[in-house]
Design a protein around this motif. Structure first.
Motif, PDB file in Angstrom:
ATOM      1  N   LYS A 130      -2.828  -0.046   0.523  1.00 11.71           N
ATOM      2  CA  LYS A 130      -2.520  -1.436   0.854  1.00 11.71           C
ATOM      3  C   LYS A 130      -1.135  -1.574   1.479  1.00 11.71           C
ATOM      4  O   LYS A 130      -0.842  -2.586   2.121  1.00 11.71           O
ATOM      5  CB  LYS A 130      -2.593  -2.315  -0.395  1.00 11.71           C
ATOM      6  CG  LYS A 130      -3.967  -2.446  -1.013  1.00 11.71           C
ATOM      7  CD  LYS A 130      -4.954  -3.166  -0.133  1.00 11.71           C
ATOM      8  CE  LYS A 130      -4.701  -4.647  -0.030  1.00 11.71           C
ATOM      9  NZ  LYS A 130      -5.794  -5.353   0.711  1.00 11.71           N
TER      10      LYS A 130
ATOM     11  N   ILE B 279       0.706  -0.888   4.111  1.00 13.61           N
ATOM     12  CA  ILE B 279       0.536  -0.486   5.503  1.00 13.61           C
ATOM     13  C   ILE B 279       1.874  -0.063   6.131  1.00 13.61           C
ATOM     14  O   ILE B 279       2.917  -0.669   5.874  1.00 13.61           O
ATOM     15  CB  ILE B 279      -0.134  -1.626   6.291  1.00 13.61           C
ATOM     16  CG1 ILE B 279      -0.461  -1.217   7.724  1.00 13.61           C
ATOM     17  CG2 ILE B 279       0.699  -2.895   6.232  1.00 13.61           C
ATOM     18  CD1 ILE B 279      -1.306  -2.254   8.462  1.00 13.61           C
TER      19      ILE B 279
ATOM     20  N   THR C 148      -9.882  -5.261   6.457  1.00 13.96           N
ATOM     21  CA  THR C 148      -8.972  -4.177   6.088  1.00 13.96           C
ATOM     22  C   THR C 148      -9.661  -2.853   6.371  1.00 13.96           C
ATOM     23  O   THR C 148     -10.869  -2.719   6.181  1.00 13.96           O
ATOM     24  CB  THR C 148      -8.559  -4.266   4.607  1.00 13.96           C
ATOM     25  OG1 THR C 148      -9.711  -4.146   3.776  1.00 13.96           O
ATOM     26  CG2 THR C 148      -7.879  -5.594   4.316  1.00 13.96           C
ATOM     27  N   THR C 149      -8.905  -1.880   6.814  1.00 12.71           N
ATOM     28  CA  THR C 149      -9.484  -0.661   7.366  1.00 12.71           C
ATOM     29  C   THR C 149     -10.417   0.053   6.400  1.00 12.71           C
ATOM     30  O   THR C 149     -11.558   0.394   6.754  1.00 12.71           O
ATOM     31  CB  THR C 149      -8.370   0.289   7.833  1.00 12.71           C
ATOM     32  OG1 THR C 149      -7.732  -0.289   8.987  1.00 12.71           O
ATOM     33  CG2 THR C 149      -8.932   1.654   8.214  1.00 12.71           C
TER      34      THR C 149
ATOM     35  N   GLU D 230      -4.519  -4.225   7.456  1.00 14.56           N
ATOM     36  CA  GLU D 230      -4.518  -4.527   6.028  1.00 14.56           C
ATOM     37  C   GLU D 230      -4.276  -6.009   5.825  1.00 14.56           C
ATOM     38  O   GLU D 230      -4.006  -6.747   6.786  1.00 14.56           O
ATOM     39  CB  GLU D 230      -3.450  -3.704   5.284  1.00 14.56           C
ATOM     40  CG  GLU D 230      -4.016  -2.543   4.463  1.00 14.56           C
ATOM     41  CD  GLU D 230      -5.047  -2.977   3.438  1.00 14.56           C
ATOM     42  OE1 GLU D 230      -5.043  -4.151   3.030  1.00 14.56           O
ATOM     43  OE2 GLU D 230      -5.880  -2.148   3.045  1.00 14.56           O
TER      44      GLU D 230
ATOM     45  N   TYR E 104      -4.887   0.646  12.370  1.00 15.75           N
ATOM     46  CA  TYR E 104      -5.009   0.408  10.934  1.00 15.75           C
ATOM     47  C   TYR E 104      -4.630  -1.038  10.638  1.00 15.75           C
ATOM     48  O   TYR E 104      -3.633  -1.553  11.140  1.00 15.75           O
ATOM     49  CB  TYR E 104      -4.057   1.351  10.194  1.00 15.75           C
ATOM     50  CG  TYR E 104      -4.303   1.483   8.716  1.00 15.75           C
ATOM     51  CD1 TYR E 104      -5.090   2.510   8.207  1.00 15.75           C
ATOM     52  CD2 TYR E 104      -3.721   0.593   7.815  1.00 15.75           C
ATOM     53  CE1 TYR E 104      -5.292   2.638   6.841  1.00 15.75           C
ATOM     54  CE2 TYR E 104      -3.923   0.714   6.451  1.00 15.75           C
ATOM     55  CZ  TYR E 104      -4.707   1.740   5.970  1.00 15.75           C
ATOM     56  OH  TYR E 104      -4.903   1.865   4.620  1.00 15.75           O
TER      57      TYR E 104
END
Length: 298
Positions: A214, A216, A231-232, A172, A170
């Motif tokens: 947002k 993370i 961003t994922t 961000e 992941y």
């Protein structure tokens, strides 16, 4: 409903989990850096959700897609030892262990609203320190414009990462001025104890005026860059999730309204409430977006 008390919310909330001894020692050392853990000026007056709400209902897809999956499976996560690699456009790149990341930082209680893009919300009593303090320590170079973050990749302990449909790890990112804003913190705990594993132990980002994705969790890498980082959720569905992800009730998600939200912990018939622009932090952050069309930069 308001509460006027002379004690912290942690004094009346049962502790729901036990943590390893070394992590407790590290957490205690960080907490002692902030005498009395006074409520910070950025905190809201709204009563926080219970520890059970916060630790038992959340998204951490590395452990599964259900709201209860993180609490059920995050116990297997090894958080000690932990290190964070900081690099890119900084003067002092390197791999910093958790104690070094916390060194010299003032740990404060920040009671923040938390708004999920799924249209539910909580109020959370985080403990943490301003991200700006860490960035100042490593020395941000003049050409840096963005800060990128990356979550731990460890599928043997994070079963959700075995699902190939998601682009792990992941990732961000924030614009540098967003990252340096005093509301933006790296959270190390909540309710006077180290961060529960299901909430992003041992270190997670909290950006209270943005949707929760947002913020993370379980950060292992921070990179300063001059380009907007991937961003994922934007990678997965760019038509639904933009880079900025500011809480904006005037911009609906393509599949549901963002005009209202469902507070968690209010009971079956508690109903919904209106969502506030920037999650109620507009007086503090609206100037960051002067001249931007937030319907386009969503």
């Amino acid at each position: 409903m308001s509460f006027k008390t002379e004690f912290r919310w942690s004094d009346v909330t049962p502790k729901a989990m036990f943590l390893n001894r070394r992590q407790l020692i590290a957490g205690a050392g960080a907490l002692m850096a902030a005498p009395a853990m006074a409520r910070n000026k950025w905190s809201v007056d709204e009563p926080p959700n219970s520890l059970e709400d916060i630790s038992g209902y959340n998204n951490f897809y590395e452990f599964g897609w259900g709201k209860e999956d993180p609490a059920a499976y995050a116990g297997a996560l090894t958080t000690d030892p932990w290190s964070v690699e900081i690099g890119g456009l900084v003067d002092k790149p390197g791999k910093y262990d958790l104690a070094d990341v916390l060194k010299g930082q003032s740990i404060e209680e920040r009671i923040y609203r938390f708004r999920c893009v799924e249209a539910w919300s909580m109020v959370v009593p985080w403990h943490g320190f301003e991200l700006a303090g860490l960035l100042a320590r490593v020395g941000v170079q003049p050409s840096a414009k963005y800060v990128a973050f990356e979550t731990l990749l460890r599928p043997e302990e994070m079963p959700g990462q075995k699902d190939g449909s998601f682009p792990w790890p992941y990732v961000e990112g924030l614009r540098l001025d967003e990252a340096m804003h005093p509301l933006t913190i790296l959270a190390t705990g909540l309710y006077d104890q180290p961060m529960p594993k299901q909430n992003g132990a041992p270190l997670r980002l909290v950006v209270p005026w943005k949707y929760g994705f947002k913020s993370i969790k379980s950060i292992v890498k921070i990179t300063l860059t001059n380009k907007q980082p991937p961003t994922t959720w934007n990678i997965l569905q760019s038509n639904e999730y933009g880079f900025y992800a500011n809480v904006n009730p005037q911009v609906d998600h393509p599949r549901w309204s963002q005009a209202t939200e469902r507070p968690i912990g209010g009971g079956l018939f508690a109903g919904r409430k209106d969502t506030l622009l920037f999650n109620g932090y507009g007086d503090d952050v609206a100037s960051l977006y002067a001249g931007q069309d937030l319907a386009v930069d969503y």
